[in-house]
Design an enzyme around this catalytic site. Structure first.
Site, PDB file in Angstrom:
ATOM      1  N   THR A 123       0.817  -1.205   0.000  1.00  0.00           N
ATOM      2  CA  THR A 123       0.000   0.000   0.000  1.00  0.00           C
ATOM      3  C   THR A 123       0.855   1.262   0.000  1.00  0.00           C
ATOM      4  O   THR A 123       1.983   1.275   0.526  1.00  0.00           O
ATOM      5  CB  THR A 123      -0.908   0.023   1.253  1.00  0.00           C
ATOM      6  OG1 THR A 123      -1.550   1.298   1.348  1.00  0.00           O
ATOM      7  CG2 THR A 123      -0.101  -0.197   2.519  1.00  0.00           C
ATOM      8  N   TYR A 147      -1.847   0.294  10.049  1.00  0.00           N
ATOM      9  CA  TYR A 147      -2.089  -0.393   8.769  1.00  0.00           C
ATOM     10  C   TYR A 147      -0.851  -0.306   7.874  1.00  0.00           C
ATOM     11  O   TYR A 147      -0.340  -1.318   7.386  1.00  0.00           O
ATOM     12  CB  TYR A 147      -3.299   0.220   8.069  1.00  0.00           C
ATOM     13  CG  TYR A 147      -3.431  -0.183   6.620  1.00  0.00           C
ATOM     14  CD1 TYR A 147      -3.623  -1.513   6.264  1.00  0.00           C
ATOM     15  CD2 TYR A 147      -3.342   0.771   5.601  1.00  0.00           C
ATOM     16  CE1 TYR A 147      -3.722  -1.896   4.928  1.00  0.00           C
ATOM     17  CE2 TYR A 147      -3.455   0.405   4.274  1.00  0.00           C
ATOM     18  CZ  TYR A 147      -3.635  -0.928   3.940  1.00  0.00           C
ATOM     19  OH  TYR A 147      -3.727  -1.305   2.615  1.00  0.00           O
TER      20      TYR A 147
END
Length: 330
Positions: A123, A147
């Site tokens: 990501t 995250y």
């Protein structure tokens, strides 16, 4: 090529599965625990091609090992992860256990059972809050939420594992903001509690939400709202196939996957209103923890080193495909 897709019933995983099936690959195994994946997507894709499905949680190391014992995988495409940035700030251990610890176990089994290629769904959140807002693969990685940290840790594990095992190669894909649905309307994003901007906008357009919120209007951007690089799901799916092919004759590598241009939250909302013809209700709210102001890709490396060519680089197209899909959902 015998391919394992983890999280193959999810939004991105199902579109990559569809792309593989459409290219005639009938040696695909999907594992998913349906935490956020869609049984309906897999049922629909049975009409596209042949694949095997096994319900399994990556934390179930015994069952996972049995799968590796009975299948000779050539490649793994790993999607199974939690992805909600804000949730990761309040439940960090949930993210480290699944996104990092479970991934490490999967990588360990891949090496033990001779899997040669590993495509990892990473990501842009690993870049954190970049100074310029535009990042290349060489930009510093300073994630600002659990995250992003959980994904960066898995990148480190992959790099170290490949360095110690010459027959194991990885392709790391750092996604930017993914949206839209398949152009034939077969599959799309099914997760009802999604927090992604375009998904939320289409739910508001179709009356599934009374309104939507804009989290922060005081960022140092042109209109005070966050700016992101949005990519159509089918272009993202094709990038995985391009990187998988790339690894057949090249060493491990890392790629940003985006279009290289950003839109603010307000710009996305105005485009959604234009595409739909619906003037839906928007509420300004306070910032969420973990959101950088600007995050845009430099994806030149993917375009020059692989055969990937984006075909759906249009915010209007992305939103219209997402909207048509949302209209189909009950």
């Amino acid at each position: 090529m015998n391919i394992l897709i983890t999280g193959g019933a999810g939004y991105i995983g199902s579109h990559v599965l569809k792309a593989l099936l459409e290219r005639g690959n009938d040696s695909v195994t999907v594992i998913d625990n349906f935490y956020s994946g869609s049984k309906e997507a897999l049922i629909t894709l049975e009409s596209v091609g042949k694949f095997e499905f096994i319900k399994c949680d990556l934390s179930d190391t015994f069952s996972l090992r049995e799968i590796f014992k009975t299948h000779k995988f050539d490649a793994i495409i790993h999607f199974a992860a939690f992805i909600e940035v804000f949730e990761s700030t309040v439940k960090p251990l949930k993210y480290y256990l699944n996104n990092t610890a479970n991934a490490a176990n999967l990588i360990n089994l891949a090496i033990e059972y001779g899997v040669g290629k590993f495509i990892f769904s990473s990501t842009a959140a690993t870049y954190g809050e970049p100074e310029s807002g535009v990042v290349s693969e060489q930009s510093p990685q300073n994630p600002i939420n659990p995250y992003g940290k959980s994904k960066l840790m898995t990148e480190w594990i992959l790099k170290d594992a490949a360095a110690a095992n010459p027959n194991f190669k990885y392709g790391i894909l750092r996604y930017f903001n993914v949206a839209g649905a398949s152009s034939d309307g077969l599959i799309g994003q099914n997760y009802p509690n999604a927090t992604h901007l375009i998904k939320v906008a289409t739910q508001t357009i179709t009356g599934k939400r009374e309104s939507m919120s804009v989290f922060g209007t005081d960022y140092a951007t042109k209109d005070g709202t966050c700016v992101r690089d949005y990519i159509h799901i089918e272009d993202l799916a094709s990038a995985h196939l391009s990187v998988l092919e790339y690894l057949s004759s090249n060493d491990s590598d890392i790629f940003n996957v985006g279009y290289g241009r950003g839109f603010s939250v307000f710009e996305v909302i105005e485009t959604a209103k234009k595409v739909s013809g619906v003037d839906f209700k928007v509420i300004n709210a306070s910032r969420r923890d973990g959101d950088p102001a600007v995050l845009i890709s430099n994806a030149d490396k993917l375009k020059t080193k692989t055969n990937w060519k984006p075909k759906k680089d249009s915010l209007e197209l992305i939103i219209s495909s997402a909207l048509e899909w949302e209209k189909k959902l009950k």
